[in-house]
Design a protein around this motif. Structure first.
Motif, PDB file in Angstrom:
ATOM      1  N   UNK A   1       0.793  -0.675   0.482  1.00  0.00           N
ATOM      2  CA  UNK A   1       0.200   0.082   0.198  1.00  0.00           C
ATOM      3  C   UNK A   1       0.389   0.959   0.046  1.00  0.00           C
ATOM      4  N   UNK A   2       0.907   1.645  -1.069  1.00  0.00           N
ATOM      5  CA  UNK A   2       1.920   2.897  -1.205  1.00  0.00           C
ATOM      6  C   UNK A   2       0.896   4.223  -0.820  1.00  0.00           C
ATOM      7  N   UNK A   3       0.762   5.227  -0.094  1.00  0.00           N
ATOM      8  CA  UNK A   3      -0.272   5.938   0.458  1.00  0.00           C
ATOM      9  C   UNK A   3      -0.319   7.476   1.061  1.00  0.00           C
ATOM     10  N   UNK A   4      -1.127   8.217   1.039  1.00  0.00           N
ATOM     11  CA  UNK A   4      -0.490   9.540   1.515  1.00  0.00           C
ATOM     12  C   UNK A   4      -0.459  10.158   2.898  1.00  0.00           C
ATOM     13  N   UNK A   5      -0.361  10.882   3.413  1.00  0.00           N
ATOM     14  CA  UNK A   5      -1.026  11.641   3.966  1.00  0.00           C
ATOM     15  C   UNK A   5      -0.067  12.802   4.381  1.00  0.00           C
ATOM     16  N   UNK A   6       0.166  13.905   5.554  1.00  0.00           N
ATOM     17  CA  UNK A   6       0.996  15.001   5.874  1.00  0.00           C
ATOM     18  C   UNK A   6       2.200  15.358   6.232  1.00  0.00           C
ATOM     19  N   UNK A   7       3.155  16.111   5.342  1.00  0.00           N
ATOM     20  CA  UNK A   7       4.434  15.634   5.113  1.00  0.00           C
ATOM     21  C   UNK A   7       5.141  16.975   5.911  1.00  0.00           C
ATOM     22  N   UNK A   8       5.902  16.081   7.074  1.00  0.00           N
ATOM     23  CA  UNK A   8       6.698  17.506   7.555  1.00  0.00           C
ATOM     24  C   UNK A   8       7.415  18.792   7.453  1.00  0.00           C
ATOM     25  N   UNK A   9       7.560  19.869   7.352  1.00  0.00           N
ATOM     26  CA  UNK A   9       9.269  20.441   6.784  1.00  0.00           C
ATOM     27  C   UNK A   9       9.211  21.699   7.740  1.00  0.00           C
ATOM     28  N   UNK A  10      10.376  20.983   8.765  1.00  0.00           N
ATOM     29  CA  UNK A  10      10.806  21.816   9.348  1.00  0.00           C
ATOM     30  C   UNK A  10      11.846  22.576   9.436  1.00  0.00           C
ATOM     31  N   UNK A  11      11.511  23.598   8.859  1.00  0.00           N
ATOM     32  CA  UNK A  11      13.292  24.661   8.835  1.00  0.00           C
ATOM     33  C   UNK A  11      13.235  25.395  10.136  1.00  0.00           C
ATOM     34  N   UNK A  12      14.463  25.257  10.258  1.00  0.00           N
ATOM     35  CA  UNK A  12      15.563  25.368  11.643  1.00  0.00           C
ATOM     36  C   UNK A  12      16.120  26.693  11.335  1.00  0.00           C
ATOM     37  N   UNK A  13      15.765  27.546  12.674  1.00  0.00           N
ATOM     38  CA  UNK A  13      16.250  29.410  12.410  1.00  0.00           C
ATOM     39  C   UNK A  13      18.259  29.038  11.461  1.00  0.00           C
ATOM     40  N   UNK A  14      18.425  28.153  11.903  1.00  0.00           N
ATOM     41  CA  UNK A  14      20.080  28.237  11.156  1.00  0.00           C
ATOM     42  C   UNK A  14      19.982  27.548  10.274  1.00  0.00           C
ATOM     43  N   UNK A  15      19.700  28.515   8.893  1.00  0.00           N
ATOM     44  CA  UNK A  15      19.291  27.357   7.428  1.00  0.00           C
ATOM     45  C   UNK A  15      19.766  28.809   6.539  1.00  0.00           C
TER      46      UNK A  15
END
Ligand code: NAD
Length: 468
Positions: free
Chosen positions: A208-222
């Protein structure tokens, strides 16, 4: 039973052993390649009609990925299909022990509409390479591509071994009443449950290749500018209709304004003053999906985009702020060109936010601090992971593609596809002689024979040098 005739036709070809020879598999993989090459214009046209997919994106995400998979299978088929000899113990030292990769039989591949070529044909490459017959059921939503696959594939592939079924929900429900030997499904978690229940009736294994909510965290140091460009590209690619898109951004209040401004600049840089006029921005697949995605614009505050046009199924690349966790946009997979930005107090809160939710198909972290990147990797779980970019891990066919938990089970791509569509059969070839060596295990049992057999069979612990 509906479609029984099709399934039976394929099953009898499989029983005759038609799909097993290496030469047959190679010829069908080459035929698949020929189908794509000779019908490129028509495929581009149908993808344009279905969702105005930009040509550049089609080349990258449909053709290149598929071509690599076909080439990889053709390059490695001899190695992949060879019996894999394994280590033995003393009892079986004179025998031959190996894993035979055998095809399951008649497999069913059900695909979604967002990448209707790649998500139908890449699994098919694996099914063919592994020596199966296959029924392909593309999505009825991408109707132009669906018809093209049905007409085209029947002209290129062996009709007694491969079939394309055109069906909506009702037809697919009936198709699933048939017994398949494997089901490979790509789509939403809700439909994934339905597929798994139908498979359970026949004890059919599934991917089963399903979906969902992919998080994306942006750190202060970037590097915020680079992060914004990469996030914007991954979010608005195919108008956000991609299972691997970053679904929402988490960042601290400290960098929020700067990130917002860079995201806005990126949208402007990529799609111009009016993204509706851009040839590089796709449309929503259907009015039904357009309505679902548009309704999410009511969450929080729109800082960029928000324009819609139902007649064109257009939704502008949009950024939302002030979104609450309880808002619909944070409850369901967005699957459209909307990016909510949520603030967190810091890294730990971001990790907790992610871990409080279902395991996603992909998780992204942007940081120039490698400790943060590694901690993020260690403390979260997802199908795939990419640091400092969007879904670029997807372009490497030597990495498995698949979800975990709510985002799916099983994996494919390259050798993983071949393994997914193969049963690993444990094989032992023994001689019918050498009876003296076998007598040890027969009754009447005694202690010394048991001791010898244990010595000869058991795997010993490796001695470890323990320096305390
Ligand atoms: P979907 O689940 O609605 O449909 C997928 C397939 O299932 C289609 O072929 C459809 O005809 C069939 N289907 C739909 N309802 C059915 C039912 N009740 N019974 C039997 N079959 C049924 O998904 P979709 O809208 O086509 O695609 C979007 C979803 O797919 C998103 O959740 C996305 O994340 C996911 N997706 C996952 C991947 C991945 O590789 N993991 C890739 C693309 C899309």
């Amino acid at each position: 039973m509906a479609y029984e005739e099709t399934v039976n036709r394929l099953r009898s070809s499989f029983r005759e052993g038609k799909t097993r020879p290496l030469q047959f598999r190679i010829s069908q993989l080459k035929a698949l390649n020929k189908f794509v090459e000779e019908n490129k214009e028509q495929i581009l046209e149908s993808l344009k009609k279905d969702m105005k997919k930009p040509l550049f994106e089609v080349e990258l995400s449909e053709f290149s990925l598929l071509k690599s998979e076909i080439n990889l299978a053709l390059n490695n088929l001899t190695t992949w299909t060879a019996d894999e000899h394994v280590s033995k113990n003393l009892v079986t030292a004179l025998d031959s022990a190996f894993i035979r990769k055998e095809p399951f039989g008649v497999v069913l591949i059900i695909s979604p509409w967002n990448y209707p070529v790649n998500l139908s044909l890449i699994p098919l490459v694996g099914a063919i390479a592994a020596g199966n017959c296959a029924v392909l059921k593309p999505s009825e939503m991408s109707q132009n591509t669906e018809k093209l696959l049905a007409d085209g594939l029947s002209r290129y592939l062996d009709k007694d071994c491969f079939a394309v079924v055109l069906a909506g929900v009702e037809g697919t429900t009936r198709l699933l009443e048939n017994k398949f030997d494997y089901i490979f499904f790509t789509g939403s978690p809700n439909v994934g449950r339905i597929i798994m229940m139908a498979a359970a009736k026949h004890l059919t294994p599934v991917t089963l290749e399903l979906g969902g909510k992919n998080p994306c965290y942006v750190h202060d140091e970037c590097d915020i500018k680079n992060a914004a460009r990469r996030i914007a590209w991954a979010r608005y690619f195919n108008a956000g209709q991609i299972c691997l898109a970053p679904d929402y951004v988490l960042c601290s209040d400290h960098i929020k304004e700067k990130l917002l401004s860079e995201l806005q600049s990126s949208i402007h840089e990529f799609y111009g003053e009016d993204p509706k006029q851009s040839p590089d921005f796709a449309r929503i697949i259907s009015v039904q999906h357009f309505k679902r995605v548009s309704a999410l614009l009511a969450c929080g505050k729109i800082v960029t985009g928000g324009q819609t046009d139902e007649s064109e199924k257009y939704i502008a690349p949009t950024i939302l702020v002030d979104v609450k966790e309880s808002d619909p946009v944070m409850q369901e997979e967005i699957f459209g060109p909307i990016l909510p930005i949520l603030t967190v107090s810091g890294f730990d809160e971001a990790i907790n936010f992610i871990n409080d939710r279902e395991k996603p198909l992909a998780a992204y972290v942007f940081s120039s601090n490698s400790q943060i990147v590694h901690q993020f990797l260690d403390r979260t779980s997802s199908g795939g992971f990419c640091a400092n970019d969007g879904f670029m891990h997807n372009i490497i066919p030597s990495l498995p593609f698949g979800g975990v938990g709510h985002s799916g089970m099983g994996m494919y791509r390259g050798k993983f596809s071949f393994d997914t569509f193969s049963h690993s059969r444990a094989c032992l070839l023994r001689s019918d002689g050498r009876e003296k060596l076998n007598e040890m295990r027969y009754p009447p049992y005694n202690e010394s024979r048991l001791g010898f057999l244990q010595y000869a069979m058991e795997t010993k612990r490796k001695s470890s040098c323990a320096v305390m």
